[in-house]
Design a protein around this motif. Structure first.
Motif, PDB file in Angstrom:
ATOM      1  N   PHE A   1       0.804  -1.228   0.000  1.00 52.16           N
ATOM      2  CA  PHE A   1       0.000   0.000   0.000  1.00 52.16           C
ATOM      3  C   PHE A   1       0.831   1.269   0.000  1.00 52.16           C
ATOM      4  CE2 PHE A   1      -2.998  -2.705   2.750  1.00 52.16           C
ATOM      5  CZ  PHE A   1      -3.363  -3.440   1.643  1.00 52.16           C
ATOM      6  N   ALA A   2       1.970   1.233   0.674  1.00 52.99           N
ATOM      7  CA  ALA A   2       2.805   2.433   0.730  1.00 52.99           C
ATOM      8  C   ALA A   2       3.454   2.746  -0.615  1.00 52.99           C
ATOM      9  CB  ALA A   2       3.879   2.274   1.805  1.00 52.99           C
ATOM     10  N   LYS A   3       3.365   1.799  -1.545  1.00 51.83           N
ATOM     11  CA  LYS A   3       4.046   1.956  -2.830  1.00 51.83           C
ATOM     12  C   LYS A   3       3.103   2.184  -3.996  1.00 51.83           C
ATOM     13  CE  LYS A   3       7.596  -1.239  -1.144  1.00 51.83           C
ATOM     14  NZ  LYS A   3       8.290  -2.534  -1.374  1.00 51.83           N
ATOM     15  N   VAL A   4       1.790   2.079  -3.751  1.00 51.62           N
ATOM     16  CA  VAL A   4       0.811   2.252  -4.824  1.00 51.62           C
ATOM     17  C   VAL A   4      -0.275   3.211  -4.350  1.00 51.62           C
ATOM     18  CG1 VAL A   4       1.256  -0.030  -5.802  1.00 51.62           C
ATOM     19  CG2 VAL A   4      -0.540   0.246  -4.077  1.00 51.62           C
ATOM     20  N   PRO A   5      -0.983   3.871  -5.287  1.00 49.74           N
ATOM     21  CA  PRO A   5      -1.952   4.913  -4.900  1.00 49.74           C
ATOM     22  C   PRO A   5      -3.327   4.373  -4.511  1.00 49.74           C
ATOM     23  CG  PRO A   5      -1.718   4.881  -7.282  1.00 49.74           C
ATOM     24  CD  PRO A   5      -0.724   3.877  -6.753  1.00 49.74           C
ATOM     25  N   VAL A   6      -3.367   3.507  -3.489  1.00 49.59           N
ATOM     26  CA  VAL A   6      -4.663   3.071  -2.985  1.00 49.59           C
ATOM     27  C   VAL A   6      -5.295   4.197  -2.180  1.00 49.59           C
ATOM     28  CG1 VAL A   6      -4.032   0.638  -2.900  1.00 49.59           C
ATOM     29  CG2 VAL A   6      -3.673   2.074  -0.886  1.00 49.59           C
ATOM     30  N   ILE A   7      -6.616   4.143  -2.024  1.00 52.12           N
ATOM     31  CA  ILE A   7      -7.332   5.079  -1.161  1.00 52.12           C
ATOM     32  C   ILE A   7      -7.451   4.420   0.209  1.00 52.12           C
ATOM     33  CG2 ILE A   7      -9.537   6.253  -0.771  1.00 52.12           C
ATOM     34  CD1 ILE A   7      -9.852   6.417  -3.795  1.00 52.12           C
ATOM     35  N   TYR A   8      -6.926   5.047   1.228  1.00 48.61           N
ATOM     36  CA  TYR A   8      -6.824   4.367   2.514  1.00 48.61           C
ATOM     37  C   TYR A   8      -8.181   4.097   3.154  1.00 48.61           C
ATOM     38  CZ  TYR A   8      -1.882   3.634   2.966  1.00 48.61           C
ATOM     39  OH  TYR A   8      -0.612   3.145   2.782  1.00 48.61           O
ATOM     40  N   SER A   9      -9.198   4.854   2.788  1.00 46.00           N
ATOM     41  CA  SER A   9     -10.532   4.544   3.293  1.00 46.00           C
ATOM     42  C   SER A   9     -11.095   3.279   2.655  1.00 46.00           C
ATOM     43  CB  SER A   9     -11.494   5.713   3.057  1.00 46.00           C
ATOM     44  OG  SER A   9     -11.652   5.963   1.674  1.00 46.00           O
ATOM     45  N   HIS A  10     -10.446   2.796   1.601  1.00 49.58           N
ATOM     46  CA  HIS A  10     -10.833   1.548   0.944  1.00 49.58           C
ATOM     47  C   HIS A  10     -10.042   0.350   1.474  1.00 49.58           C
ATOM     48  CE1 HIS A  10     -12.419   3.715  -2.951  1.00 49.58           C
ATOM     49  NE2 HIS A  10     -13.038   4.088  -1.842  1.00 49.58           N
ATOM     50  N   VAL A  11      -9.194   0.599   2.462  1.00 48.28           N
ATOM     51  CA  VAL A  11      -8.411  -0.475   3.082  1.00 48.28           C
ATOM     52  C   VAL A  11      -9.117  -0.835   4.382  1.00 48.28           C
ATOM     53  CG1 VAL A  11      -6.176  -1.135   4.039  1.00 48.28           C
ATOM     54  CG2 VAL A  11      -6.281   0.357   2.021  1.00 48.28           C
ATOM     55  N   HIS A  12      -9.756  -1.986   4.407  1.00 44.74           N
ATOM     56  CA  HIS A  12     -10.663  -2.355   5.492  1.00 44.74           C
ATOM     57  C   HIS A  12      -9.961  -3.320   6.448  1.00 44.74           C
ATOM     58  CE1 HIS A  12     -13.837  -0.416   3.177  1.00 44.74           C
ATOM     59  NE2 HIS A  12     -13.367  -1.054   2.113  1.00 44.74           N
ATOM     60  N   SER A  13      -9.344  -2.743   7.459  1.00 42.99           N
ATOM     61  CA  SER A  13      -8.606  -3.537   8.442  1.00 42.99           C
ATOM     62  C   SER A  13      -9.494  -3.823   9.646  1.00 42.99           C
ATOM     63  CB  SER A  13      -7.348  -2.779   8.883  1.00 42.99           C
ATOM     64  OG  SER A  13      -7.696  -1.506   9.412  1.00 42.99           O
ATOM     65  N   ILE A  14      -9.038  -4.743  10.499  1.00 41.71           N
ATOM     66  CA  ILE A  14      -9.838  -5.115  11.657  1.00 41.71           C
ATOM     67  C   ILE A  14      -9.674  -4.076  12.768  1.00 41.71           C
ATOM     68  CG2 ILE A  14      -9.522  -7.546  11.095  1.00 41.71           C
ATOM     69  CD1 ILE A  14      -7.803  -7.731  13.717  1.00 41.71           C
ATOM     70  N   ASN A  15     -10.587  -4.121  13.735  1.00 44.45           N
ATOM     71  CA  ASN A  15     -10.464  -3.336  14.963  1.00 44.45           C
ATOM     72  C   ASN A  15      -9.465  -4.068  15.859  1.00 44.45           C
ATOM     73  OD1 ASN A  15     -10.722  -2.025  17.384  1.00 44.45           O
ATOM     74  ND2 ASN A  15     -12.961  -2.066  17.429  1.00 44.45           N
ATOM     75  N   ASP A  16      -8.292  -3.468  16.033  1.00 44.39           N
ATOM     76  CA  ASP A  16      -7.226  -4.140  16.782  1.00 44.39           C
ATOM     77  C   ASP A  16      -7.211  -3.773  18.258  1.00 44.39           C
ATOM     78  OD1 ASP A  16      -6.393  -1.538  16.527  1.00 44.39           O
ATOM     79  OD2 ASP A  16      -4.386  -2.003  15.773  1.00 44.39           O
ATOM     80  N   THR A  17      -8.267  -3.126  18.746  1.00 49.29           N
ATOM     81  CA  THR A  17      -8.301  -2.676  20.142  1.00 49.29           C
ATOM     82  C   THR A  17      -9.236  -3.522  20.994  1.00 49.29           C
ATOM     83  OG1 THR A  17     -10.095  -1.084  19.771  1.00 49.29           O
ATOM     84  CG2 THR A  17      -7.839  -0.318  19.380  1.00 49.29           C
ATOM     85  N   VAL A  18      -9.812  -4.571  20.429  1.00 52.18           N
ATOM     86  CA  VAL A  18     -10.804  -5.377  21.140  1.00 52.18           C
ATOM     87  C   VAL A  18     -10.376  -6.845  21.117  1.00 52.18           C
ATOM     88  CG1 VAL A  18     -12.703  -3.783  20.647  1.00 52.18           C
ATOM     89  CG2 VAL A  18     -12.187  -5.633  19.026  1.00 52.18           C
TER      90      VAL A  18
END
Length: 266
Positions: free
Chosen positions: A101-118
């Motif tokens: 991701f840091a090397k290509v122009p993805v839209i970060y709001s389109h990167v759906h990661s998990i909630n890592d605080t629960v």
């Protein structure tokens, strides 16, 4: 081009001379699916795994793909994730961010990661909720034969034990049929807490690719791909059987070294 290429029993095997040839073929495969999906639906919903897969996707960050792929139309998910902070070395998110991701122009709001605080259980519930919302808006397609999400592509690696995503041999989650995303707290390899897609979701995808390199995984590839007797162990990787979609195995020649010759010569 793959060294050997065969379509058999609803799946395709692509066996490559080496890992670099595999990387080139994998990048072309992903780019072609991205183009077709965006042309048809206006978006490309892809689920990733961790391990060596991100490194093997590396040619997507190079010419021509860095400019020819419509990265803004990608929506990125994880078929499994470790329940650790996103900055943790074990995070699949961090692995993908640093390697892709840091090397290509993805839209970060389109990167759906998990909630890592629960907790792992809550993270799985939250992730399934996110996916359900995106199915409703058709960012993710829906299966015609069940209510499961129909990802345009699910990309999986495979461990030497034949596990895919975080679906490990003999684990109770292998038989989960109702949940789209589930969790484990007893992974046989660290870290122990993980979330994972279930087989109904993986097998509802339009396309599934299993990417395997190295002789250390050759026996598992044999057990997952070849026609074996009923008394042999049924590995999780063998349970990857898209209902209506297409399955492609990408292997280097070392990973394919124990396959029955009939699997790719017939």
């Amino acid at each position: 081009m793959a060294l050997y290429r065969l379509e058999k029993d609803g799946r395709e095997l692509r066996i490559h001379e080496n890992a670099d040839e595999l990387r080139s073929n994998l990048a072309e495969y992903i780019a072609d699916l991205s183009e077709a999906s965006i042309k048809e639906r206006g978006t490309f919903a892809v689920a990733l795994s961790g391990g060596s897969l991100i490194t093997l996707m590396g040619k997507l960050c190079e010419a021509p793909y860095i400019k020819t792929i419509d990265w803004a139309k990608w929506h990125i998910f994880w078929a499994d994730e470790r329940v650790v902070a996103k900055s943790h070395a074990d995070s699949n998110y961090k692995l993908a961010k640093d390697g892709l991701f840091a090397k290509v122009p993805v839209i970060y709001s389109h990167v759906h990661s998990i909630n890592d605080t629960v907790s792992a259980e809550r993270a799985a519930e939250d992730y399934e909720f996110v996916i359900r919302q995106l199915v409703r808006t058709r960012v993710i397609n829906v299966s015609e034969i069940n209510d499961c999400p129909k990802f345009d592509l699910v990309l999986l690696g495979m461990g030497p034990d034949g596990h895919v995503a975080s679906l490990f041999p003999n684990h109770s989650v292998l038989s989960e049929k109702l949940q789209w995303v589930t969790f484990i707290t007893d992974s046989p390899k660290p870290p122990p807490e993980r979330i994972t897609f279930t087989f109904p979701v993986i097998n509802s995808a339009s396309n599934v690719a299993v990417v395997v390199t190295g002789g250390g995984k050759a026996e598992a590839a044999h057990l997952a791909i070849d026609d074996i007797g009923p008394d042999r162990p049924k590995l999780p990787a063998r349970m990857v059987q898209p209902t209506q979609g297409k399955l492609v195995w990408f292997l280097d020649i070392a990973a394919a070294s124990k396959l029955d010759s009939a699997s790719f010569w017939e």
